[in-house]
Design an enzyme around this catalytic site. Structure first.
Site, PDB file in Angstrom:
ATOM      1  N   CYS B  83      40.396  29.871  -6.271  1.00  0.00           N
ATOM      2  CA  CYS B  83      39.058  29.796  -6.988  1.00  0.00           C
ATOM      3  C   CYS B  83      39.359  30.306  -8.429  1.00  0.00           C
ATOM      4  CB  CYS B  83      37.890  30.256  -6.490  1.00  0.00           C
ATOM      5  SG  CYS B  83      36.115  29.683  -6.994  1.00  0.00           S
ATOM      6  N   HIS B 182      37.622  28.027  -1.048  1.00  0.00           N
ATOM      7  CA  HIS B 182      38.051  29.686  -0.535  1.00  0.00           C
ATOM      8  C   HIS B 182      38.628  29.551   0.966  1.00  0.00           C
ATOM      9  CE1 HIS B 182      36.250  32.207  -3.399  1.00  0.00           C
ATOM     10  NE2 HIS B 182      35.387  31.320  -3.890  1.00  0.00           N
ATOM     11  N   GLU B 184      39.797  31.628   2.682  1.00  0.00           N
ATOM     12  CA  GLU B 184      39.388  32.714   3.500  1.00  0.00           C
ATOM     13  C   GLU B 184      38.091  32.721   4.049  1.00  0.00           C
ATOM     14  OE1 GLU B 184      39.492  32.663   0.246  1.00  0.00           O
ATOM     15  OE2 GLU B 184      38.272  33.892  -0.548  1.00  0.00           O
TER      16      GLU B 184
END
Lengths: 249, 200
Positions: B83, B182, B184
């Site tokens: 990001c 993202h 994660e």
């Protein structure tokens, strides 16, 4: 854009609770177990709110939050009693992806931008909880206890002016009743909200989402129906796919 | 001081808990650090997606990390940008007009148009791409208001059409991997993607 299905977990003293119209809270399960189930069932995000933190002027339990966030691997928003930057920082250290503000914004509108400038606008969600009084909707804080005397349309304008990146709106009057959404409320405000909107309060079946989707692209937070095992997210998503509603599968 | 092959760049904003738990789940040893020495010696660095362009840029200047990170990327060391950690590699951003990016790659960061869609872009989008011989066809989680505009599309492995916006989602040049979404926060798929990049 896929429609997000977001389990909403209200927490009191580390217990998962559920009330009706924010009253008569009863323990309905273990938060950690339920979150694991929802994530396995393809929940798109988790929204977790400590419902007494602002009311009792205390802080959320950080160890509890850390434990919850550990095995998430999807976005989790933490809400409840956030009234200082130090609390925001601690919650992020616990592993939250977003924080949500409600009570603290009254008299402190600039806090939305302040937190956004440090952590990013995408990390701040504004939580709006409303009750209908006569023909208007008023914004409440301290978990439905205090009436701000501000009308929903004015508050929406104010928080957006102050940089809200996302809004979660709860209809207190429909909360926990599993009797459908307040479509009049949604129609009243949907054109006023320029940022992503999550609606909460009264979900009963996939038909509520079908109806909602005809009004606008609005995401959904669900509590009772999920916590009381009336429906699973997997089942709900498969019903929505059949209705040609785009969801993450 | 403990040396580490894998370092998450420490930034004052501190909301990289999800990235930590993702790496722990994948059983990687890692450090969260802004120590110049350790970062220079590490094999892989991850630039997390937190804060805003201007303050991240200022931080890289003040901490003297700017040069070290630029060197590592230009020397072909593995760097992963998520990001904002991806956007910072470019020249400038409309988010913070007075700050410069690392200017390692050509391009600028623009604000998403909300003519046809809501912004920020928050939610899951389906992407289809191949990276390091792994094929990914799945949903990834996005949460952003700005995106890359570049003349050079050859480094973009996957783009997302969102309203009037064409958003580069996966970027790869030399050993730099940039993701607008993202990983994660993208459940098992996101973790698989991180694993595919880190272990290579």
């Amino acid at each position: 854009m896929t429609l997000r299905i977001i389990p909403k977990l209200e927490i009191k003293n580390k217990n998962l609770i559920k009330g009706i119209c924010f009253e008569g809270l009863r323990v309905v399960g273990d938060p950690k177990e339920r979150i694991k189930k929802y994530i396995d069932d393809l929940a798109d995000e988790i929204f977790l709110i400590d419902v007494v933190a602002s009311l009792y002027s205390r802080e959320i339990d950080y160890n509890f939050i850390t434990n919850i966030c550990k095995n998430c691997h999807i976005p989790i928003t933490i809400s409840g009693g956030i009234r200082e930057l130090s609390i925001v920082d601690k919650i992020f250290q616990c592993g939250a992806s977003k924080i949500s503000l409600n009570s603290f914004i009254f008299d402190n509108e600039k806090i939305i931008q302040t937190i956004g400038n440090i952590y990013g606008q995408q990390a701040v969600v504004v939580n709006i909880e409303v009750r209908k009084i006569d023909s208007d909707y008023f914004v409440f804080y301290n978990y439905g206890r205090e009436n701000s005397n501000i009308k929903i349309e004015d508050w929406i304008q104010k928080v957006q002016e102050n940089g809200a990146g996302e809004i979660i709106l709860t209809s207190i009057d429909n909360d926990g009743l599993q009797n459908g959404f307040d479509y009049k409320l949604i129609e009243k405000i949907s054109k006023l909200i320029q940022v992503p909107l999550i609606f909460s309060g009264g979900f009963s079946s996939y038909l509520d989402i079908v109806k909602l989707n005809k009004i606008d692209n609005i995401d959904v937070a669900i509590a009772s129906s999920l916590h009381l095992d009336e429906i699973s997210i997997l089942k709900l998503k498969s019903q929505l796919v059949k209705e040609n509603i785009d969801v993450r599968v | 001081m403990l040396e580490s092959n894998l370092i998450i760049l420490k930034y004052k904003a501190g909301n990289y808990g999800a990235l930590s738990s993702a790496l722990k789940k994948l059983k990687y040893d890692f450090l969260i650090s802004n120590d110049l020495n350790l970062i220079e010696k590490s094999k892989t660095i991850i630039l997390p997606g937190v804060g805003n362009f201007g303050s991240f840029s200022k931080y890289l200047n003040e901490s003297k990390l700017r040069n070290i990170i630029s060197e590592k990327i230009n020397n072909g060391h593995k760097v992963i940008g998520i990001c904002l950690g991806f956007q910072i590699l470019f020249e400038k951003s409309e988010e913070s007009p007075h700050e410069k990016g690392l200017s390692i790659f050509e391009g600028e960061i623009k604000k998403l148009s909300n003519q046809l869609v809501k912004t920020p872009n928050i939610g899951w989008h389906s992407l289809d791409f191949e990276i390091n011989q792994y094929k990914f066809t799945n949903y990834f989680y996005f949460n952003h208001s700005f995106f890359l505009k570049t003349k050079n599309m050859s480094n973009i492995l996957s783009s997302l059409k969102y309203g009037n916006n064409l958003i580069p989602a996966v970027y790869n040049k030399k050993n730099f991997y940039g993701f607008q979404f993202h990983p994660e926060l993208s459940y098992h798929t996101g973790l698989k993607l991180l694993d595919a990049i880190i272990k290579r």
